[in-house]
Scaffold this motif. Structure first.
Motif, mmCIF file in Angstrom:
data_model
loop_
_atom_site.group_PDB
_atom_site.id
_atom_site.type_symbol
_atom_site.label_atom_id
_atom_site.label_comp_id
_atom_site.label_asym_id
_atom_site.label_seq_id
_atom_site.Cartn_x
_atom_site.Cartn_y
_atom_site.Cartn_z
ATOM 1 N N VAL A 120 0.781 -1.178 -0.029
ATOM 2 C CA VAL A 120 0.159 0.046 -0.192
ATOM 3 C C VAL A 120 0.320 1.116 -0.151
ATOM 4 C CG1 VAL A 120 -1.858 -1.131 1.346
ATOM 5 C CG2 VAL A 120 0.152 0.538 2.537
ATOM 6 N N PRO A 121 0.583 2.098 -0.199
ATOM 7 C CA PRO A 121 1.204 3.551 0.102
ATOM 8 C C PRO A 121 1.601 4.013 1.428
ATOM 9 C CG PRO A 121 -0.846 3.934 -1.974
ATOM 10 C CD PRO A 121 -0.803 3.349 -1.365
ATOM 11 N N ASN A 122 2.547 4.406 0.876
ATOM 12 C CA ASN A 122 3.290 4.862 2.366
ATOM 13 C C ASN A 122 1.834 5.729 3.788
ATOM 14 O OD1 ASN A 122 4.865 3.144 2.435
ATOM 15 N ND2 ASN A 122 6.227 5.537 1.877
ATOM 16 N N GLN A 123 1.552 6.615 2.960
ATOM 17 C CA GLN A 123 0.453 7.577 3.282
ATOM 18 C C GLN A 123 -1.410 7.000 3.892
ATOM 19 O OE1 GLN A 123 1.223 7.583 0.465
ATOM 20 N NE2 GLN A 123 -0.351 8.347 -1.107
ATOM 21 N N HIS A 124 -1.075 5.114 3.158
ATOM 22 C CA HIS A 124 -2.661 4.432 3.587
ATOM 23 C C HIS A 124 -3.000 4.051 4.739
ATOM 24 C CE1 HIS A 124 -5.607 1.636 2.234
ATOM 25 N NE2 HIS A 124 -5.764 2.140 0.965
ATOM 26 N N GLN A 148 -12.134 -1.327 -0.908
ATOM 27 C CA GLN A 148 -10.031 -0.592 -0.924
ATOM 28 C C GLN A 148 -10.849 -0.115 -2.998
ATOM 29 O OE1 GLN A 148 -8.628 0.939 1.722
ATOM 30 N NE2 GLN A 148 -9.706 -0.227 2.940
ATOM 31 N N VAL A 149 -9.660 0.813 -2.445
ATOM 32 C CA VAL A 149 -9.446 1.117 -4.370
ATOM 33 C C VAL A 149 -7.554 -0.088 -4.852
ATOM 34 C CG1 VAL A 149 -8.306 2.679 -5.401
ATOM 35 C CG2 VAL A 149 -9.986 3.149 -4.510
ATOM 36 N N VAL A 189 2.129 -1.076 -12.405
ATOM 37 C CA VAL A 189 1.245 -1.098 -11.140
ATOM 38 C C VAL A 189 1.953 -0.537 -9.812
ATOM 39 C CG1 VAL A 189 0.708 -3.063 -9.440
ATOM 40 C CG2 VAL A 189 -0.103 -3.633 -11.769
ATOM 41 N N LYS A 190 3.300 -1.595 -9.612
ATOM 42 C CA LYS A 190 4.577 -0.996 -8.550
ATOM 43 C C LYS A 190 4.683 0.651 -8.653
ATOM 44 C CE LYS A 190 8.635 -1.051 -9.214
ATOM 45 N NZ LYS A 190 9.822 -2.467 -9.417
ATOM 46 N N GLN A 191 4.796 1.583 -9.570
ATOM 47 C CA GLN A 191 4.844 3.251 -9.245
ATOM 48 C C GLN A 191 3.685 3.895 -9.683
ATOM 49 O OE1 GLN A 191 7.393 4.725 -9.756
ATOM 50 N NE2 GLN A 191 8.947 2.259 -9.660
ATOM 51 N N ALA A 192 2.220 2.723 -9.661
ATOM 52 C CA ALA A 192 0.989 3.503 -9.415
ATOM 53 C C ALA A 192 0.711 3.478 -7.886
ATOM 54 C CB ALA A 192 -0.066 2.227 -10.107
ATOM 55 N N VAL A 193 1.144 1.665 -7.030
ATOM 56 C CA VAL A 193 0.886 2.147 -6.048
ATOM 57 C C VAL A 193 2.170 3.587 -4.805
ATOM 58 C CG1 VAL A 193 1.576 0.576 -3.298
ATOM 59 C CG2 VAL A 193 0.461 -0.697 -5.580
ATOM 60 N N VAL A 194 2.837 3.235 -5.308
ATOM 61 C CA VAL A 194 3.979 4.274 -4.744
ATOM 62 C C VAL A 194 3.468 5.743 -5.188
ATOM 63 C CG1 VAL A 194 6.403 5.422 -5.003
ATOM 64 C CG2 VAL A 194 6.225 2.802 -5.347
ATOM 65 N N LEU A 223 -1.827 5.624 -5.832
ATOM 66 C CA LEU A 223 -3.009 5.761 -6.616
ATOM 67 C C LEU A 223 -3.890 4.174 -5.694
ATOM 68 C CD1 LEU A 223 -4.514 6.575 -8.851
ATOM 69 C CD2 LEU A 223 -3.802 5.003 -9.796
ATOM 70 N N GLY A 224 -3.310 3.780 -5.135
ATOM 71 C CA GLY A 224 -4.205 2.504 -4.671
ATOM 72 C C GLY A 224 -3.282 1.224 -4.376
#
Length: 296
Positions: free
Chosen positions: A169-173, A189-190, A227-232, A235-236
């Motif tokens: 998940v993103p660090n801010q999730h 969840q997204v 996908v990895k960059q979208a999480v970073v 985005l979800g």
């Protein structure tokens, strides 16, 4: 070379386009066209219809294509048999891989193989699992490494290694702050997903269905890297192979979330067509792959 006109003809047929075949063979389009015309003159029969929107074989062309493929295989086999007299590994190796394997494992294996056997011509293709599997079944690839479940009866399938799937998940999730989560935390969840046909996508779809997870929204990307960059980027969340996020986890660019009572894994497999004879290069590559340190 005796097989050059045959190889040009077969490449044109398989790409269904003179320009693309010329690019693949590092030749000019006029040179490719000239070789096809010379073949037609030699055989005394038209092999292709070029007037239609898509290149089509004539009846003579279909017959010649089948024989041309057999002649090329026989030529390679004869060359390999001769090379075996001196225990030299030569010839060609067309290897494919699904994205996770192709981007994070295959380059290291091929680099080691190429250093030991520099006379082998290597061609690597990377695509999603379904596309790579179909290329192997059509004998466009000699051998391939794929993720997920493959069940075609005309394929020889050998388990290669286990791959751990993890939730990131993103660090801010909000879930990044929890030491462990349950399936209930994953509701509404997204999700960031791979495209249909991907082994990772099939794995995620099955898990979401089995756990009865309601998905709020999805974003679909065509590669593991995306996908990895979208999480970073925030985005979800996503389920990904542990191979693709090791650097980002070390750099604390995203957060791994542990799921209570769950360790998710799938198999990486080596596949080849049962009707595709093993060449010396394929045999040695397979032996080297199963003895590689990456597998342990």
């Amino acid at each position: 070379m005796i097989n050059d006109p045959l190889k040009i003809f077969v490449t044109v047929v398989e790409y269904k386009n003179f320009s693309r075949a010329a690019e693949e063979l590092y030749l000019s389009q006029p040179s490719v066209s000239l070789q096809i015309r010379n073949l037609e003159n030699e055989l005394g029969s038209k092999l292709m219809n070029r007037s239609s929107k898509h290149l089509e074989l004539t009846q003579s062309g279909e017959i010649f294509y089948d024989y041309a493929k057999q002649m090329l295989l026989l030529y390679d086999k004869a060359k390999e048999d001769i090379d075996q007299l001196t225990n030299v590994v030569t010839g060609s190796l067309k290897v494919g891989a699904s994205y996770t394997l192709g981007e994070y494992i295959l380059p290291f294996v091929l680099a080691e193989f190429a250093a030991q056997f520099p006379t082998v011509d290597i061609e690597a293709s990377i695509n999603n699992t379904e596309e790579i599997t179909q290329a192997v079944r059509a004998n466009h690839l000699d051998i391939a490494l794929v993720e997920g479940e493959v069940t075609y009866l005309d394929l020889d399938i050998r388990p290669l290694m286990e791959d751990e799937i993890i939730l990131v998940v993103p660090n801010q999730h909000p879930l990044a702050k929890l030491p462990i989560v349950t399936a209930d935390h994953l509701q509404d969840q997204v999700w960031i997903l791979r495209e249909s046909g991907s082994g990772t996508r099939s794995f995620c779809d099955k898990l979401i269905s089995d756990w009865g997870i309601n998905v709020k929204k999805t974003y679909v990307f065509g590669s593991s890297q995306a996908v990895k960059q979208a999480v970073v980027a925030g985005l979800g969340m996503a389920l990904v192979s542990c191979w693709i996020v090791r650097k980002e986890l070390d750099a604390k660019e995203l957060t791994r979330v542990s799921i209570k009572g769950k360790r998710l894994s799938r198999s990486f497999s080596l596949i080849r067509s049962k009707n595709h004879e093993m060449s010396k290069a394929m045999e040695v590559f397979t032996e080297q792959l199963f003895s590689h340190d990456l597998l342990t």
